[in-house]
Motif scaffolding. Structure first.
Motif, PDB file in Angstrom:
ATOM      1  N   HIS A  56      -4.892 -13.131   2.513  1.00  0.00           N
ATOM      2  CA  HIS A  56      -6.061 -12.774   2.806  1.00  0.00           C
ATOM      3  C   HIS A  56      -5.567 -11.262   2.712  1.00  0.00           C
ATOM      4  O   HIS A  56      -4.300 -11.137   3.293  1.00  0.00           O
ATOM      5  N   HIS A  58      -6.452  -8.778   5.004  1.00  0.00           N
ATOM      6  CA  HIS A  58      -6.255  -8.125   6.451  1.00  0.00           C
ATOM      7  C   HIS A  58      -5.107  -8.011   6.472  1.00  0.00           C
ATOM      8  O   HIS A  58      -4.096  -8.040   5.917  1.00  0.00           O
ATOM      9  N   HIS A  61      -1.661  -8.680   7.332  1.00  0.00           N
ATOM     10  CA  HIS A  61      -1.363  -9.380   6.437  1.00  0.00           C
ATOM     11  C   HIS A  61      -0.679  -9.471   4.967  1.00  0.00           C
ATOM     12  O   HIS A  61       0.518  -9.458   4.570  1.00  0.00           O
ATOM     13  N   HIS A 123     -12.322 -17.951   6.964  1.00  0.00           N
ATOM     14  CA  HIS A 123     -12.009 -16.829   7.598  1.00  0.00           C
ATOM     15  C   HIS A 123     -12.894 -15.936   6.820  1.00  0.00           C
ATOM     16  O   HIS A 123     -13.170 -16.025   5.773  1.00  0.00           O
ATOM     17  N   ASP A 145      -5.283 -17.712  10.573  1.00  0.00           N
ATOM     18  CA  ASP A 145      -6.233 -17.299  10.742  1.00  0.00           C
ATOM     19  C   ASP A 145      -7.259 -18.163   9.838  1.00  0.00           C
ATOM     20  O   ASP A 145      -7.949 -18.156   8.288  1.00  0.00           O
TER      21      ASP A 145
HETATM   22 ZN    ZN Z   1      -7.080 -12.539   8.709  1.00  0.00          ZN
END
Ligand code: ZN
Ligand code: ZN
Length: 265
Positions: A56, A58, A61, A123, A145
Motif C-alpha cells: 500500500h 504509506h 512502504h 487498512h 498493516d
Molecule cells: Zn500502513
C-alpha cells in the motif's frame, strides 16, 4: 526458498523473498543504499529482482521506491488504487510508465517458480493487500498493516511454512502512551494495525505443524518493544489449544532497521 526482512517497523519496511532463480521485494520503505547492502549480504543485487510488490502507499512502504526502481528499472506491482496513489507522491519523483503493473486481490501471478497471491487486508489505504508466495511445495506470507483479520485471512494463510506477521503494538502501552487521541483510535481501529494479542490469536488459528518459522514485524517504536511482542505472541500460541508446543515454532522479532536472520525453508 528464503525469507529475509531487510527492515520492518513503523519507520520502514522491506522484505526479501526468493528461490534459487527468482527474487522479489515486498515494499521499499528504506533507501536504495540499505536495499543494496541488505541484498549484497544475500549475495544478490537489486538488478537480480524480478519485481517490487507494494502492499500500500504509506510512506514506510514506498519511500525508497523511486530511486531504486529507476536506477535498476525494476517492475513495480500493486493494485490499481495503490499505484494511482504512488504516482501522486511527488517526493518519489517521476516513474517511467512501463514500470507499473496493476494486480488484483485474489488473482495470482508468477515469476518463474514463485507464485504470488495478493489478498485484501483492512487498512486505511486506497486498496491494500498482503502477499502469499508459493514455490513448489513451500509457502510463505508477509502480512502487515491490518486492523483486524477475517475468516478469509485465515484461509489465505493455510498450510504456510513461514510467515512474517505484524505485531504492531501493545494495547495498554498504546492507551497510556504519547499518541494523541485520534491517532490512538486510528491505530486501534478496524483499518489500523494488529496488536500483539491479535497477532497471537491469528497465529493460533493458522498454526499447523508445517509452520515452523514466524517473524514478528512492523513493531511500533512508541507502543511496543521486542521482548513484549515476543512473549505476548508466544503465550497466545503455546498456551491455547491449537496444539503448538513451545519448541514447535521458531519465533523471532524482525529488527527495525537491520536484516533479520535468513528463514530458509
Ligand atoms: Zn500502513
Ligand atoms: Zn506500515
Amino acid at each position: 526458498m528464503r525469507l529475509v526482512s531487510l527492515a520492518s517497523g513503523s519507520s520502514g519496511n522491506c522484505i526479501y523473498i526468493g528461490s534459487d532463480e527468482h527474487h522479489i521485494l515486498i515494499d521499499t520503505g528504506i533507501g536504495r543504499k540499505r536495499v543494496e547492502e541488505g541484498l549484497a549480504a544475500l549475495e544478490l543485487s537489486p538488478a537480480d529482482l524480478d519485481g517490487v510488490l507494494i502492499t500500500h502507499e504509506h510512506s514506510d512502504h514506498i519511500s525508497g521506491l523511486g530511486v531504486l526502481a529507476r536506477k535498476y528499472e525494476i517492475p513495480i506491482y500493486g493494485t490499481a488504487g495503490t499505484l494511482e496513489r504512488v504516482r501522486q507522491v511527488k517526493s518519489l519523483g517521476a516513474f517511467p510508465g512501463d514500470l507499473f503493473h496493476s494486480i488484483r486481490p485474489g488473482e495470482a501471478f508468477s515469476f518463474g517458480d514463485l507464485d504470488i497471491h495478493p489478498f485484501s487486508v483492512d487498512h486505511d489505504a486506497a486498496d491494500p493487500v498482503a502477499y502469499r508466495v508459493d514455490c513448489k511445495e513451500k509457502s510463505v506470507a508477509v502480512v502487515t498493516d491490518l486492523g483486524e483479520y477475517h475468516p478469509e485471512t485465515v484461509e489465505w494463510l493455510a498450510d504456510l511454512d513461514a510467515l512474517l506477521l505484524e505485531a504492531n503494538h501493545d494495547v495498554r502501552m498504546l492507551q497510556v502512551g504519547p499518541y494523541p487521541y485520534y491517532l490512538k483510535q486510528r491505530v486501534m481501529g478496524k483499518q489500523g494495525h494488529l496488536s500483539n494479542e491479535s497477532a497471537g490469536r491469528l497465529l493460533a488459528e493458522i498454526w499447523q505443524p508445517r509452520l515452523g518459522h514466524v517473524l514478528l514485524g512492523h513493531l511500533s517504536k512508541e507502543n511496543n518493544y521486542a521482548e513484549l511482542a515476543y512473549e505476548t505472541v508466544r503465550m497466545e500460541l503455546v498456551m491455547g489449544d491449537c496444539g503448538c508446543g513451545k519448541n514447535d515454532v521458531c519465533l523471532a522479532v524482525a529488527p527495525r532497521s537491520g536484516r533479520s536472520d535468513t528463514v530458509q525453508i
